[in-house]
Design a protein around this motif. Structure first.
Motif, mmCIF file in Angstrom:
data_model
loop_
_atom_site.group_PDB
_atom_site.id
_atom_site.type_symbol
_atom_site.label_atom_id
_atom_site.label_comp_id
_atom_site.label_asym_id
_atom_site.label_seq_id
_atom_site.Cartn_x
_atom_site.Cartn_y
_atom_site.Cartn_z
ATOM 1 N N MET A 1 0.836 -1.193 0.000
ATOM 2 C CA MET A 1 0.000 0.000 0.000
ATOM 3 C C MET A 1 0.878 1.253 0.000
ATOM 4 S SD MET A 1 -2.896 0.829 2.701
ATOM 5 C CE MET A 1 -2.846 -0.933 2.992
ATOM 6 N N LEU B 1 -1.896 6.754 -0.656
ATOM 7 C CA LEU B 1 -3.252 6.264 -0.397
ATOM 8 C C LEU B 1 -3.611 6.479 1.074
ATOM 9 C CD1 LEU B 1 -5.847 4.738 -1.178
ATOM 10 C CD2 LEU B 1 -4.641 2.608 -0.688
ATOM 11 N N ARG B 2 -2.660 6.096 1.955
ATOM 12 C CA ARG B 2 -2.920 6.256 3.397
ATOM 13 C C ARG B 2 -3.259 7.713 3.731
ATOM 14 N NH1 ARG B 2 1.105 2.266 5.210
ATOM 15 N NH2 ARG B 2 -0.078 0.477 5.940
ATOM 16 N N VAL C 1 -6.725 8.702 2.412
ATOM 17 C CA VAL C 1 -7.772 8.093 3.240
ATOM 18 C C VAL C 1 -7.908 8.851 4.557
ATOM 19 C CG1 VAL C 1 -8.369 6.053 4.590
ATOM 20 C CG2 VAL C 1 -7.652 5.796 2.212
ATOM 21 N N ALA C 2 -6.772 9.159 5.171
ATOM 22 C CA ALA C 2 -6.801 9.860 6.464
ATOM 23 C C ALA C 2 -7.472 11.224 6.312
ATOM 24 C CB ALA C 2 -5.381 10.012 6.998
ATOM 25 N N ALA D 1 -11.223 10.714 5.827
ATOM 26 C CA ALA D 1 -11.871 10.249 7.056
ATOM 27 C C ALA D 1 -12.027 11.385 8.060
ATOM 28 C CB ALA D 1 -11.077 9.097 7.675
ATOM 29 N N VAL E 1 -17.619 12.361 5.361
ATOM 30 C CA VAL E 1 -18.078 11.313 6.271
ATOM 31 C C VAL E 1 -19.609 11.315 6.347
ATOM 32 C CG1 VAL E 1 -18.101 10.562 8.693
ATOM 33 C CG2 VAL E 1 -15.950 11.243 7.613
ATOM 34 N N HIS F 1 -22.054 8.390 4.967
ATOM 35 C CA HIS F 1 -22.984 7.788 5.926
ATOM 36 C C HIS F 1 -24.388 7.693 5.348
ATOM 37 C CE1 HIS F 1 -21.190 7.933 10.134
ATOM 38 N NE2 HIS F 1 -21.748 6.772 9.983
ATOM 39 N N TRP G 1 -26.157 4.092 4.329
ATOM 40 C CA TRP G 1 -27.293 3.512 5.055
ATOM 41 C C TRP G 1 -28.514 3.385 4.154
ATOM 42 C CZ3 TRP G 1 -25.049 0.843 8.007
ATOM 43 C CH2 TRP G 1 -24.158 1.273 8.982
ATOM 44 N N ASP H 1 -30.026 -0.333 3.542
ATOM 45 C CA ASP H 1 -31.423 -0.627 3.893
ATOM 46 C C ASP H 1 -32.228 -1.008 2.652
ATOM 47 O OD1 ASP H 1 -30.838 -0.124 6.509
ATOM 48 O OD2 ASP H 1 -31.606 1.924 6.505
#
Lengths: 313, 240
Positions: A1, A5-6, A9-10, A13, A19, A23, A27, A31
């Motif tokens: 990796m 990329l890390r 992503v950080a 996030a 985020v 979310h 969901w 569902d």
């Protein structure tokens, strides 16, 4: 990796907007998927059946590729094979140049993302306009799709509104319906002016040389009927032996991806426009893309292709 | 019947009380157990990270070490899955397939092999919620877990009981920020039930959730279902 990329992503996030947007979308999809599978009788058996169809097809891929090619050519389509991403881009660019086009429309296609077709066509003087609303916004905002099904899962409506107003010069609004209408009006003119339509394919039916395209916005049908020339870039794992296999896969694809029982538009394309057809392209080119797939198929991770085969175009 | 305990790395290292409960419950039901001390990791972290050859070495070692036992019982569904499913897929050998057939996750073992009714054995004296681990999918379903816990008087069903805790083995090391965000969601769901006792049967998930709860100052406590069974049978004190 990679460290890159890390880092990305950080950063994502830690971005509250991303985020929250992820979310909400996640969901909703989770569902919807659960509800649509709960309403599907014999879902487990259907999945097993689909898996067997995929295994069988991938085990006999050269046979079905030949069958598709023969059938499609009999119906007037051109069929090409690209070993690499560069080969696929070169083939598509040659077709576009030969058709003397400078404006192309494109329906959402992960295969064209994979081979970075837009960049190659732009270098050849062809402007490609994305017509899926999500991909259209990504393109307007000089961004990249962040999800194979929901390309703007990372954007909220304010970011979409800002990109639309800035790039199209339309009045700023955050109302989703108005934004969609603004995009629609803009794209109407593009559809009118273009010469070339570019798509992927969700499935390619070997017995009849038929391409199957699933969309939710109708842009797939516009892209494959209005322009003079249609190019479909198809990963070789997308083959299905028979039309009757399609029913099994269709019951699962939209349920798994968007939670819909069926996509809004399921388009079956067999050959270019016939003399008595009212619309459709004069030329249909199918470019089968390998780009490492044969290596995967004979290696230890062949399962990846079974999953991808039932995925997006 | 010769029965062996396969304790797993995380239970052995972080949750010895689960091991104690496991031994006492099995002995209580006339199931004397042995602990082969040379046991090691089953290979799951290597397998999940794509190091299949390395994992196969450990699968072979497991098969040899537990060759002389009729039954191998483990408190972890994910390690049970490695032995029962991934092991034979990695190494198509009779001894590996044989170990797969003889290995049991403890809750399914007690229910299916000893015909125990958990609704009589799993009670608590306080509001209680639970976590369904992703890796249990191949071993027992969410419905199984809910059936086992259905005797609890004040069982608080969390929204999305199968929500991942964000651990995912090496995933938590590779992407700590994503793992942390997922953990925050999970703890919110659990704390939202108002229960402080959480039944979590997977040591890796418990490690992740308990650590997160402590850092967030949430009053959540975590127990494996086998600990509740041992307490109800009077085999261990609630605070032992």
């Amino acid at each position: 990796m990679t460290a890159g990329l890390r880092k990305r992503v950080a950063a994502a996030a830690a971005d509250r907007t991303v985020v929250d947007a992820v979310h909400l979308a996640t969901w909703r999809k989770v569902d919807a998927r659960a509800a649509s599978f709960a309403a599907l009788p014999h879902a487990g058996k259907l999945r097993d059946h689909a898996d067997q169809i995929r295994r069988h097809t991938l085990a006999h891929l050269p046979h079905y590729l030949r069958q598709f090619t023969d059938q499609a050519r009999n119906r007037g389509a051109h069929v090409h094979f690209a070993a690499t991403a560069a080969d696929a881009c070169e083939l598509a660019t040659d077709i576009a140049t030969h058709a003397a086009t400078t404006l192309a429309v494109k329906a959402k296609s992960m295969t064209t993302e994979e081979i970075e077709l837009n960049t190659a066509l732009a270098a050849a003087g062809v402007r490609v306009v994305e017509t899926d609303l999500g991909e259209f916004i990504v393109q307007l905002d000089h961004d990249k799709p962040s999800h194979i099904i929901t390309p703007i899962i990372h954007k909220n409506r304010r970011q979409v509104a800002r990109a639309m107003a800035r790039e199209l010069g339309t009045p700023y609004t955050e109302d989703p319906d108005t934004l969609a209408q603004q995009a629609r009006s803009y794209l109407r003119q593009i559809f009118h002016d273009c010469d070339l339509g570019i798509t992927g394919a969700n499935f390619a039916i070997a017995e009849s040389g038929t391409l199957v395209l699933l969309t939710n916005e109708g842009n797939g049908r516009m892209t494959t009927t209005r322009p003079r020339v249609h190019i479909a870039l198809v990963g070789i794992e997308k083959l299905l032996p028979r039309l009757s296999d399609l029913g099994v896969l269709l019951k699962l694809l939209a349920r798994s991806s968007t939670g819909q029982p069926l996509g809004s538009y399921t388009t079956l394309i067999t050959g270019p426009r016939r003399p008595d057809d009212r619309d459709g392209p004069d030329e249909l080119h199918v470019i089968f893309v390998d780009n490492g797939r044969s290596d995967i198929l004979t290696g230890p991770h062949a399962d990846v292709l079974r999953a991808s085969a039932a995925g997006p175009a | 019947m010769r029965t062996a305990i396969f304790i797993t790395c995380l239970t052995d290292t972080f949750f010895p009380r689960v091991g104690t409960a496991l031994v006492r419950v099995l002995r209580h039901f006339d199931c004397p157990v042995t602990f082969p001390e040379k046991q090691t990791c089953c290979g799951q972290p290597a397998y999940n990270s794509g190091f299949h050859d390395e994992a196969a070495c450990l699968v072979r070692r497991m098969a040899d070490l537990f060759a002389n036992f009729d039954r191998v019982i483990t408190p972890s569904a994910s390690c049970a899955t490695l032995v029962k499913q991934h092991g034979p897929a990695l190494l198509d050998e009779p001894r590996v397939r044989d170990l797969a057939d003889r290995t049991y996750e403890v809750c399914t073992f007690l229910e299916h092999e000893l015909d125990l009714d958990f609704t009589e054995l799993v009670h608590t004296h306080e509001p209680t919620t639970y976590h369904y681990p992703c890796h249990a999918r191949e071993t027992y379903t969410l419905a199984d877990l809910q059936r086992w816990l259905s005797g609890i008087r004040d069982l608080r069903h969390p929204p999305r009981p199968d929500l991942c805790c964000g651990f995912g083995g090496v995933f938590a090391v590779d992407f700590p920020e994503l793992s942390g965000n997922m953990l925050t969601d999970k703890l919110q769901v659990l704390a939202g039930t108002g229960a402080e006792l959480v039944i979590s049967n997977e040591a890796a998930c418990t490690l992740q959730m308990a650590g997160g709860a402590r850092r967030a100052n949430l009053p959540l406590r975590f127990k494996h279902m086998i600990e509740i069974v041992a307490e109800n049978l009077g085999l261990m004190g609630a605070d032992e």
